[in-house]
Motif scaffolding. Sequence first.
Motif, PDB file in Angstrom:
ATOM      1  N   PRO A  78       0.816  -1.226   0.000  1.00 34.18           N
ATOM      2  CA  PRO A  78       0.000   0.000   0.000  1.00 34.18           C
ATOM      3  C   PRO A  78       0.848   1.275   0.000  1.00 34.18           C
ATOM      4  CG  PRO A  78      -0.825  -1.557   1.616  1.00 34.18           C
ATOM      5  CD  PRO A  78       0.508  -2.082   1.158  1.00 34.18           C
ATOM      6  N   PHE A  79       1.979   1.236   0.702  1.00 37.99           N
ATOM      7  CA  PHE A  79       2.907   2.373   0.703  1.00 37.99           C
ATOM      8  C   PHE A  79       3.381   2.663  -0.721  1.00 37.99           C
ATOM      9  CE2 PHE A  79       7.271   3.863   0.573  1.00 37.99           C
ATOM     10  CZ  PHE A  79       7.287   4.939   1.435  1.00 37.99           C
ATOM     11  N   LEU A  80       3.821   1.624  -1.409  1.00 40.33           N
ATOM     12  CA  LEU A  80       4.414   1.785  -2.729  1.00 40.33           C
ATOM     13  C   LEU A  80       3.380   2.219  -3.768  1.00 40.33           C
ATOM     14  CD1 LEU A  80       7.286   1.502  -3.726  1.00 40.33           C
ATOM     15  CD2 LEU A  80       6.780  -0.849  -4.401  1.00 40.33           C
ATOM     16  N   LEU A 111      -8.533   9.322 -11.720  1.00 42.46           N
ATOM     17  CA  LEU A 111      -7.379   8.612 -12.278  1.00 42.46           C
ATOM     18  C   LEU A 111      -6.331   8.332 -11.208  1.00 42.46           C
ATOM     19  CD1 LEU A 111      -7.131  10.568 -15.644  1.00 42.46           C
ATOM     20  CD2 LEU A 111      -7.876   8.206 -15.358  1.00 42.46           C
ATOM     21  N   TYR A 112      -6.225   9.199 -10.213  1.00 42.22           N
ATOM     22  CA  TYR A 112      -5.337   8.919  -9.083  1.00 42.22           C
ATOM     23  C   TYR A 112      -5.809   7.659  -8.336  1.00 42.22           C
ATOM     24  CZ  TYR A 112      -3.913  13.857  -9.638  1.00 42.22           C
ATOM     25  OH  TYR A 112      -3.471  15.061 -10.121  1.00 42.22           O
ATOM     26  N   GLY A 113      -7.111   7.626  -8.054  1.00 46.91           N
ATOM     27  CA  GLY A 113      -7.656   6.468  -7.342  1.00 46.91           C
ATOM     28  C   GLY A 113      -7.511   5.181  -8.124  1.00 46.91           C
ATOM     29  N   ALA A 114      -7.738   5.260  -9.447  1.00 43.23           N
ATOM     30  CA  ALA A 114      -7.605   4.069 -10.283  1.00 43.23           C
ATOM     31  C   ALA A 114      -6.181   3.543 -10.265  1.00 43.23           C
ATOM     32  CB  ALA A 114      -8.022   4.408 -11.720  1.00 43.23           C
ATOM     33  N   PHE A 115      -5.212   4.449 -10.249  1.00 43.68           N
ATOM     34  CA  PHE A 115      -3.810   4.021 -10.205  1.00 43.68           C
ATOM     35  C   PHE A 115      -3.521   3.263  -8.910  1.00 43.68           C
ATOM     36  CE2 PHE A 115       0.630   4.468  -9.102  1.00 43.68           C
ATOM     37  CZ  PHE A 115       1.277   4.177 -10.293  1.00 43.68           C
ATOM     38  N   ILE A 116      -3.963   3.801  -7.784  1.00 46.98           N
ATOM     39  CA  ILE A 116      -3.691   3.156  -6.501  1.00 46.98           C
ATOM     40  C   ILE A 116      -4.285   1.756  -6.467  1.00 46.98           C
ATOM     41  CG2 ILE A 116      -4.223   3.227  -4.023  1.00 46.98           C
ATOM     42  CD1 ILE A 116      -3.977   6.293  -4.205  1.00 46.98           C
ATOM     43  N   GLU A 117      -5.535   1.624  -6.857  1.00 54.06           N
ATOM     44  CA  GLU A 117      -6.188   0.313  -6.831  1.00 54.06           C
ATOM     45  C   GLU A 117      -5.504  -0.662  -7.781  1.00 54.06           C
ATOM     46  OE1 GLU A 117      -8.346  -1.098  -5.021  1.00 54.06           O
ATOM     47  OE2 GLU A 117      -9.146   0.566  -3.860  1.00 54.06           O
ATOM     48  N   GLY A 118      -5.241  -0.205  -8.992  1.00 57.97           N
ATOM     49  CA  GLY A 118      -4.613  -1.085  -9.974  1.00 57.97           C
ATOM     50  C   GLY A 118      -3.230  -1.526  -9.570  1.00 57.97           C
ATOM     51  N   MET A 119      -2.438  -0.618  -9.013  1.00 62.07           N
ATOM     52  CA  MET A 119      -1.073  -0.960  -8.617  1.00 62.07           C
ATOM     53  C   MET A 119      -1.050  -1.887  -7.412  1.00 62.07           C
ATOM     54  SD  MET A 119       0.982   0.140 -10.814  1.00 62.07           S
ATOM     55  CE  MET A 119      -0.333  -0.163 -11.992  1.00 62.07           C
ATOM     56  N   GLU A 120      -1.966  -1.703  -6.464  1.00 65.42           N
ATOM     57  CA  GLU A 120      -2.009  -2.633  -5.335  1.00 65.42           C
ATOM     58  C   GLU A 120      -2.255  -4.056  -5.830  1.00 65.42           C
ATOM     59  OE1 GLU A 120      -4.535  -1.806  -2.069  1.00 65.42           O
ATOM     60  OE2 GLU A 120      -3.383  -0.080  -1.397  1.00 65.42           O
ATOM     61  N   LEU A 121      -3.210  -4.222  -6.731  1.00 71.29           N
ATOM     62  CA  LEU A 121      -3.491  -5.552  -7.272  1.00 71.29           C
ATOM     63  C   LEU A 121      -2.280  -6.111  -8.001  1.00 71.29           C
ATOM     64  CD1 LEU A 121      -5.261  -7.957  -8.056  1.00 71.29           C
ATOM     65  CD2 LEU A 121      -6.164  -6.579  -9.951  1.00 71.29           C
ATOM     66  N   MET A 122      -1.660  -5.305  -8.843  1.00 67.81           N
ATOM     67  CA  MET A 122      -0.534  -5.799  -9.636  1.00 67.81           C
ATOM     68  C   MET A 122       0.678  -6.133  -8.761  1.00 67.81           C
ATOM     69  SD  MET A 122      -0.943  -3.385 -13.036  1.00 67.81           S
ATOM     70  CE  MET A 122       0.183  -4.310 -14.060  1.00 67.81           C
ATOM     71  N   LEU A 161       2.844   5.881  -3.214  1.00 60.09           N
ATOM     72  CA  LEU A 161       4.015   6.646  -3.606  1.00 60.09           C
ATOM     73  C   LEU A 161       4.117   6.729  -5.130  1.00 60.09           C
ATOM     74  CD1 LEU A 161       7.384   6.859  -1.945  1.00 60.09           C
ATOM     75  CD2 LEU A 161       7.385   6.342  -4.383  1.00 60.09           C
ATOM     76  N   GLY A 162       3.784   5.629  -5.814  1.00 59.69           N
ATOM     77  CA  GLY A 162       3.758   5.654  -7.272  1.00 59.69           C
ATOM     78  C   GLY A 162       2.748   6.654  -7.796  1.00 59.69           C
ATOM     79  N   MET A 163       1.595   6.750  -7.118  1.00 63.50           N
ATOM     80  CA  MET A 163       0.592   7.740  -7.499  1.00 63.50           C
ATOM     81  C   MET A 163       1.136   9.152  -7.315  1.00 63.50           C
ATOM     82  SD  MET A 163      -1.826  10.096  -6.532  1.00 63.50           S
ATOM     83  CE  MET A 163      -2.190   9.860  -4.796  1.00 63.50           C
ATOM     84  N   ALA A 164       1.881   9.371  -6.218  1.00 64.04           N
ATOM     85  CA  ALA A 164       2.466  10.687  -5.974  1.00 64.04           C
ATOM     86  C   ALA A 164       3.455  11.046  -7.090  1.00 64.04           C
ATOM     87  CB  ALA A 164       3.160  10.701  -4.615  1.00 64.04           C
ATOM     88  N   TYR A 165       4.241  10.074  -7.520  1.00 62.76           N
ATOM     89  CA  TYR A 165       5.188  10.298  -8.619  1.00 62.76           C
ATOM     90  C   TYR A 165       4.433  10.601  -9.913  1.00 62.76           C
ATOM     91  CZ  TYR A 165       9.004   9.293 -11.911  1.00 62.76           C
ATOM     92  OH  TYR A 165       9.932   9.375 -12.918  1.00 62.76           O
ATOM     93  N   TYR A 166       3.349   9.888 -10.150  1.00 62.22           N
ATOM     94  CA  TYR A 166       2.503  10.163 -11.315  1.00 62.22           C
ATOM     95  C   TYR A 166       1.921  11.569 -11.237  1.00 62.22           C
ATOM     96  CZ  TYR A 166      -1.950  10.186 -13.861  1.00 62.22           C
ATOM     97  OH  TYR A 166      -3.022  10.538 -14.655  1.00 62.22           O
ATOM     98  N   LEU A 167       1.490  11.981 -10.061  1.00 61.02           N
ATOM     99  CA  LEU A 167       0.851  13.282  -9.874  1.00 61.02           C
ATOM    100  C   LEU A 167       1.798  14.417 -10.258  1.00 61.02           C
ATOM    101  CD1 LEU A 167      -1.268  14.356  -6.815  1.00 61.02           C
ATOM    102  CD2 LEU A 167       0.603  15.802  -7.579  1.00 61.02           C
ATOM    103  N   VAL A 168       3.062  14.347  -9.809  1.00 62.48           N
ATOM    104  CA  VAL A 168       3.971  15.472 -10.031  1.00 62.48           C
ATOM    105  C   VAL A 168       4.404  15.588 -11.489  1.00 62.48           C
ATOM    106  CG1 VAL A 168       4.828  15.411  -7.670  1.00 62.48           C
ATOM    107  CG2 VAL A 168       6.059  14.146  -9.432  1.00 62.48           C
ATOM    108  N   GLN A 169       4.337  14.510 -12.245  1.00 63.03           N
ATOM    109  CA  GLN A 169       4.824  14.564 -13.624  1.00 63.03           C
ATOM    110  C   GLN A 169       3.710  14.692 -14.659  1.00 63.03           C
ATOM    111  OE1 GLN A 169       6.554  10.829 -14.979  1.00 63.03           O
ATOM    112  NE2 GLN A 169       5.468   9.710 -13.387  1.00 63.03           N
ATOM    113  N   THR A 170       2.438  14.744 -14.213  1.00 66.15           N
ATOM    114  CA  THR A 170       1.315  14.724 -15.149  1.00 66.15           C
ATOM    115  C   THR A 170       0.452  15.974 -14.999  1.00 66.15           C
ATOM    116  OG1 THR A 170       1.263  12.323 -14.835  1.00 66.15           O
ATOM    117  CG2 THR A 170      -0.568  13.314 -16.039  1.00 66.15           C
ATOM    118  N   PRO A 171       0.193  16.689 -16.094  1.00 67.51           N
ATOM    119  CA  PRO A 171      -0.714  17.836 -16.004  1.00 67.51           C
ATOM    120  C   PRO A 171      -2.144  17.362 -15.762  1.00 67.51           C
ATOM    121  CG  PRO A 171      -0.167  17.372 -18.297  1.00 67.51           C
ATOM    122  CD  PRO A 171       0.699  16.477 -17.461  1.00 67.51           C
TER     123      PRO A 171
END
Length: 254
Positions: free
Chosen positions: A145-147, A234-245, A150-160
Amino acid sequence: MTGFLLAVQFFSVIPVNKELPMTKRHVTMMFSMLPFVGACMGAIMYGVYQLLMHYTNWSSLLIAFLVILTGLILTGGLHLDGFVDTSDAYFSYRDREKRHAILDDPRIGAFGAMALVIFLAAKVLFFAQLVATDAISIYWFLFIPFLARLGMAYYLVQTPTNKETGLGAFFKSHILMKPFIYTIFGSLLVVAILVGIFTQAWLIIAVFVLFILGMSRLYRSWTIKHFGGSSGDLYGAFIEGMELMLWILLLLLH
């Protein structure tokens, strides 16, 4: 501490009965602390997992369902709602403007409903397999869940953002980029080393970190192409998808 409490207030159902400031400094720290809020949720899920494993004779499938349900309750379904809305919008195969309208629509459509059923079934079944093979320790409950966050945070800063209004645009405009980037990557380094020391699973940790950073970049390209940028859903979708993967990766690499 204010940033941590803001993250709890916005991204969980745990009540924080206090009016907190929303300056740029505090919003920056809120997103910096979000991965640690995810780790705290993972700790609660681990507690439920241990209670069920030690005090019941229930099947791995039922235990997996209840542990996943605990995580869903803790987030209030916030991230899952984003996953459903994103699925509805993307699989509509409409133009970008219509996809934005679908993201803003609180109703669930046929594509969202199908994606929800398939996603939850996959999460429960893969997690049940991890339970059955005894491949889960507290460190993975904390780290995954941490990772993902954190991946979502990295996505957030690089995406308009895909629009100038809304909660996602507000948060993006209130983040101080340099302190934020230093904080999240410093947190990643420290936490990854600590998990590595306790688990000695350095290969899995390296794969996890490279995977989440790579997926953040790929997700950025995908969301810009199909949605014109990022949004709260899209932030929420990333978190859910990455946790599963990440749970699936753990099963494959264990």
